[in-house]
Design a protein around this motif. Sequence first.
Motif, PDB file in Angstrom:
ATOM      1  N   GLU A 310       0.825  -1.203   0.000  1.00  0.00           N
ATOM      2  CA  GLU A 310       0.000   0.000   0.000  1.00  0.00           C
ATOM      3  C   GLU A 310       0.863   1.258   0.000  1.00  0.00           C
ATOM      4  O   GLU A 310       0.551   2.233  -0.694  1.00  0.00           O
ATOM      5  CB  GLU A 310      -0.931  -0.007   1.218  1.00  0.00           C
ATOM      6  CG  GLU A 310      -1.985   1.078   1.206  1.00  0.00           C
ATOM      7  CD  GLU A 310      -2.984   0.920   0.083  1.00  0.00           C
ATOM      8  OE1 GLU A 310      -3.542   1.958  -0.347  1.00  0.00           O
ATOM      9  OE2 GLU A 310      -3.230  -0.219  -0.376  1.00  0.00           O
ATOM     10  N   LYS A 311       1.953   1.254   0.750  1.00  0.00           N
ATOM     11  CA  LYS A 311       2.821   2.429   0.765  1.00  0.00           C
ATOM     12  C   LYS A 311       3.411   2.690  -0.600  1.00  0.00           C
ATOM     13  O   LYS A 311       3.491   3.847  -1.057  1.00  0.00           O
ATOM     14  CB  LYS A 311       3.925   2.271   1.808  1.00  0.00           C
ATOM     15  CG  LYS A 311       4.821   3.524   1.854  1.00  0.00           C
ATOM     16  CD  LYS A 311       5.679   3.618   3.081  1.00  0.00           C
ATOM     17  CE  LYS A 311       6.457   4.929   3.098  1.00  0.00           C
ATOM     18  NZ  LYS A 311       7.241   5.115   4.346  1.00  0.00           N
ATOM     19  N   ASN A 312       3.853   1.625  -1.285  1.00  0.00           N
ATOM     20  CA  ASN A 312       4.391   1.804  -2.634  1.00  0.00           C
ATOM     21  C   ASN A 312       3.344   2.428  -3.562  1.00  0.00           C
ATOM     22  O   ASN A 312       3.655   3.319  -4.363  1.00  0.00           O
ATOM     23  CB  ASN A 312       4.835   0.463  -3.205  1.00  0.00           C
ATOM     24  CG  ASN A 312       6.115  -0.042  -2.544  1.00  0.00           C
ATOM     25  OD1 ASN A 312       6.900   0.738  -2.035  1.00  0.00           O
ATOM     26  ND2 ASN A 312       6.315  -1.353  -2.564  1.00  0.00           N
ATOM     27  N   THR A 313       2.098   1.972  -3.444  1.00  0.00           N
ATOM     28  CA  THR A 313       1.030   2.520  -4.279  1.00  0.00           C
ATOM     29  C   THR A 313       0.800   3.997  -3.979  1.00  0.00           C
ATOM     30  O   THR A 313       0.645   4.817  -4.886  1.00  0.00           O
ATOM     31  CB  THR A 313      -0.288   1.748  -4.029  1.00  0.00           C
ATOM     32  OG1 THR A 313      -0.075   0.364  -4.286  1.00  0.00           O
ATOM     33  CG2 THR A 313      -1.389   2.267  -4.940  1.00  0.00           C
ATOM     34  N   ILE A 314       0.788   4.355  -2.687  1.00  0.00           N
ATOM     35  CA  ILE A 314       0.554   5.744  -2.290  1.00  0.00           C
ATOM     36  C   ILE A 314       1.686   6.647  -2.773  1.00  0.00           C
ATOM     37  O   ILE A 314       1.463   7.769  -3.242  1.00  0.00           O
ATOM     38  CB  ILE A 314       0.402   5.843  -0.758  1.00  0.00           C
ATOM     39  CG1 ILE A 314      -0.868   5.132  -0.313  1.00  0.00           C
ATOM     40  CG2 ILE A 314       0.374   7.303  -0.290  1.00  0.00           C
ATOM     41  CD1 ILE A 314      -0.981   4.907   1.193  1.00  0.00           C
TER      42      ILE A 314
END
Length: 317
Positions: A310-314
């Motif tokens: 999720e952090k990579n996506t954000i």
Amino acid sequence: MRKFIYLLLFPVLAFSQTQLDSIDYFLKNKQFDKAELQLIKYLKKSPNDLKGVELLGDTYGHQKKWDDAINNYKKLVDINPNNANYQFKYGGVLGMKALAVNKIQALGIIGDVKEAFTKAAELDPKHINTRWALVELYMQLPGFVGGSKSKALHYANELQYLSKVDGYLAKGYIYEYDKEPELAEKYYKMAITEGGSLFCYDKLTTFYEKQKQPEKAIETIEVAKEKHKRNALHYQIGKVAAEYNIELNKGEQYLQTYIKNYSTADDVPIAWANYRLAQIYKLKGNKNQALKYIDLALKESPETKSFKKEKNTIQFM
């Protein structure tokens, strides 16, 4: 069939003998590997203690050591074939073994599973868990190896006679499995009307999520929240909002309430509430807030793959 293990192992028995207090402690604290070692030692001295044999089978089952569990329950069935609970547990671990092997091996086990469950049902006309197991078994088996919706409904009717709530839930399960959503919804709602437990609400909520009806899922959870006043339901609403990109403001509000009221009685760690908040802020296009909450989630649980992803996506917003 995967929930057989929870049905057949939840009632942990306690020894009365003082020398077995340590085994009782390990069982109550779910330290099944330690309980196993103590029980093996105990049964070397008292091999005919049926309670000890049963508990050893339970410890094996909790650890998914199906062959060992089968051997222990088989001893009990051989000694007392007219004990419904022994037959139920024996059939249950045979069923779990069938799920763990290839299809050809499983076919050779299914007959024994059906025989044990049917025997348990005949021995104890009020054995609810056995009837639940038979409902699931007959629905999940292919027709060519004995699967039968009519037989599943037969046992659902027996359940309804014993407990209306269980009967309605079983019929909801049958019709959901058979892709008849209108009837499934009807019986899940009947279970709520009859019993109204959190479990009943959860079955209807999960059904709506599977049917891609998140609005109805949120409505159901909100009704459950008003009745049961459980903080965990705040998280559930936020989870559905984040997963389906609906009612984001409501989801945000409920997740903040969950975090504010969090206690050790709540099953879902705060990290997961922060993760859902990060998802909601991402969907709102608020990158800074999304990063803030995903970092909070990672601070608590840095190795969780979902959080890292999720952090990579954000970061690429």
